[in-house]
Design a protein around this motif. Structure first.
Motif, PDB file in Angstrom:
ATOM      1  N   PHE A 101       2.337  22.757   0.792  1.00  0.00           N
ATOM      2  CA  PHE A 101       1.653  22.634  -0.228  1.00  0.00           C
ATOM      3  C   PHE A 101       0.074  22.411   0.145  1.00  0.00           C
ATOM      4  O   PHE A 101      -0.773  23.153  -0.257  1.00  0.00           O
ATOM      5  N   VAL A 102      -0.246  21.675   1.034  1.00  0.00           N
ATOM      6  CA  VAL A 102      -1.379  21.484   1.639  1.00  0.00           C
ATOM      7  C   VAL A 102      -1.902  22.849   2.484  1.00  0.00           C
ATOM      8  O   VAL A 102      -3.061  23.169   2.045  1.00  0.00           O
ATOM      9  N   VAL A 105      -2.717  25.205  -0.510  1.00  0.00           N
ATOM     10  CA  VAL A 105      -4.011  24.715  -1.265  1.00  0.00           C
ATOM     11  C   VAL A 105      -5.111  25.162  -0.531  1.00  0.00           C
ATOM     12  O   VAL A 105      -6.093  25.702  -0.829  1.00  0.00           O
ATOM     13  N   ASN A 106      -5.058  24.815   0.955  1.00  0.00           N
ATOM     14  CA  ASN A 106      -6.110  25.134   1.689  1.00  0.00           C
ATOM     15  C   ASN A 106      -6.653  26.887   1.856  1.00  0.00           C
ATOM     16  O   ASN A 106      -7.705  27.207   2.023  1.00  0.00           O
ATOM     17  N   PHE A 108      -6.001  28.724  -0.592  1.00  0.00           N
ATOM     18  CA  PHE A 108      -6.327  29.061  -1.687  1.00  0.00           C
ATOM     19  C   PHE A 108      -8.077  29.011  -1.813  1.00  0.00           C
ATOM     20  O   PHE A 108      -8.659  29.652  -2.177  1.00  0.00           O
ATOM     21  N   VAL A 109      -8.214  27.629  -1.431  1.00  0.00           N
ATOM     22  CA  VAL A 109      -9.590  27.063  -1.375  1.00  0.00           C
ATOM     23  C   VAL A 109     -10.401  28.025  -0.490  1.00  0.00           C
ATOM     24  O   VAL A 109     -11.636  28.375  -0.945  1.00  0.00           O
ATOM     25  N   MET A 139      -2.966  21.763 -12.214  1.00  0.00           N
ATOM     26  CA  MET A 139      -3.302  22.949 -10.983  1.00  0.00           C
ATOM     27  C   MET A 139      -2.785  24.260 -11.321  1.00  0.00           C
ATOM     28  O   MET A 139      -3.171  25.187 -11.330  1.00  0.00           O
ATOM     29  N   TRP A 140      -1.381  24.196 -12.087  1.00  0.00           N
ATOM     30  CA  TRP A 140      -0.927  25.325 -12.377  1.00  0.00           C
ATOM     31  C   TRP A 140      -1.792  26.316 -13.271  1.00  0.00           C
ATOM     32  O   TRP A 140      -1.994  27.280 -13.356  1.00  0.00           O
ATOM     33  N   LEU A 143      -4.847  27.625 -11.970  1.00  0.00           N
ATOM     34  CA  LEU A 143      -4.695  28.773 -11.006  1.00  0.00           C
ATOM     35  C   LEU A 143      -4.758  30.009 -11.991  1.00  0.00           C
ATOM     36  O   LEU A 143      -5.113  30.936 -11.590  1.00  0.00           O
ATOM     37  N   LYS A 158      -3.445  34.343  -3.362  1.00  0.00           N
ATOM     38  CA  LYS A 158      -3.478  32.888  -2.873  1.00  0.00           C
ATOM     39  C   LYS A 158      -3.035  31.931  -4.054  1.00  0.00           C
ATOM     40  O   LYS A 158      -2.183  31.205  -3.846  1.00  0.00           O
ATOM     41  N   LEU A 162       0.632  29.997  -4.449  1.00  0.00           N
ATOM     42  CA  LEU A 162       0.645  28.592  -4.463  1.00  0.00           C
ATOM     43  C   LEU A 162       1.529  28.422  -5.617  1.00  0.00           C
ATOM     44  O   LEU A 162       2.109  27.450  -5.731  1.00  0.00           O
ATOM     45  N   GLN A 163       1.409  29.287  -6.866  1.00  0.00           N
ATOM     46  CA  GLN A 163       2.133  29.032  -7.839  1.00  0.00           C
ATOM     47  C   GLN A 163       3.722  28.947  -7.738  1.00  0.00           C
ATOM     48  O   GLN A 163       4.496  28.209  -8.098  1.00  0.00           O
TER      49      GLN A 163
END
Length: 181
Positions: A101-102, A105-106, A108-109, A139-140, A143, A158, A162-163
């Motif tokens: 997950f991390v 997220v990274n 995506f960021v 978050m969902w 996104l 991305k 993530l989703q």
């Protein structure tokens, strides 16, 4: 941090359930993940009485050989069934999936920063579903909102990755009712 220390001190547990409001958050999950296999909790405030222990524990007594995942699902279902008429959330997540997950997220960021769409990010953040407090965002939903308006194919990819990870790997079981359904 104190909950992590407590769980470390007792040698950990297979399933940790929070019968408290606003506990299924990454900040909480990361503190206890080394000592827990599955986490049950709510992203929102809990209505009424919290857990319905008779509905939750009865099936466990009837099947003491339940796996930790089955026990977690039973907790989510008992809670969701009891509060079906209210606005409530409850989910089960697998802590071994938090590291992936991390990473996502990274990624995506990084794509978001490269896209340079600060106004779109702020708009999506302000419109995203929140829980109890305006800064407790879903978050969902964020996104979804941002990816739908972004011109960047990398951001869209991305966000989708993530989703998919959220629903396909991290969150094992989720129930929501009322305004969250």
């Amino acid at each position: 941090p104190q909950m992590g220390l407590v769980l470390q001190g007792i040698g950990g547990v297979n399933v940790y359930g929070s019968d408290a409001c606003l506990m299924q958050m990454p900040e909480v999950d990361y503190e206890i993940k080394p000592y827990v296999e599955y986490i049950v909790g709510s992203e929102e405030t809990e209505p009424g009485d919290g857990y319905t222990y008779d509905a939750f524990l009865g099936p466990i007594v009837g099947n003491p050989a339940m796996t930790p995942e089955e026990l977690g699902k039973q907790a989510v279902n008992a809670y969701a069934d009891h509060y079906a008429g209210a606005s409530a959330t409850q989910s089960l997540l697998k802590t071994s999936a938090l590291d992936g997950f991390v990473r996502l997220v990274n990624e995506f960021v990084s794509a978001t920063m490269a896209g340079g769409e600060k106004t779109l990010v702020k708009s999506a953040a302000s419109k995203a579903q929140h829980y109890k407090y305006a800064d407790n965002k879903d978050m969902w939903d964020f996104l979804n909102l941002y990816a739908a308006s972004s011109a960047s194919q990398d951001v869209k990819a991305k966000a989708a990755a993530l989703q998919n990870y959220l629903i396909g790997t991290l969150v094992v079981h989720n129930r929501a009712s009322g305004k969250y359904a």
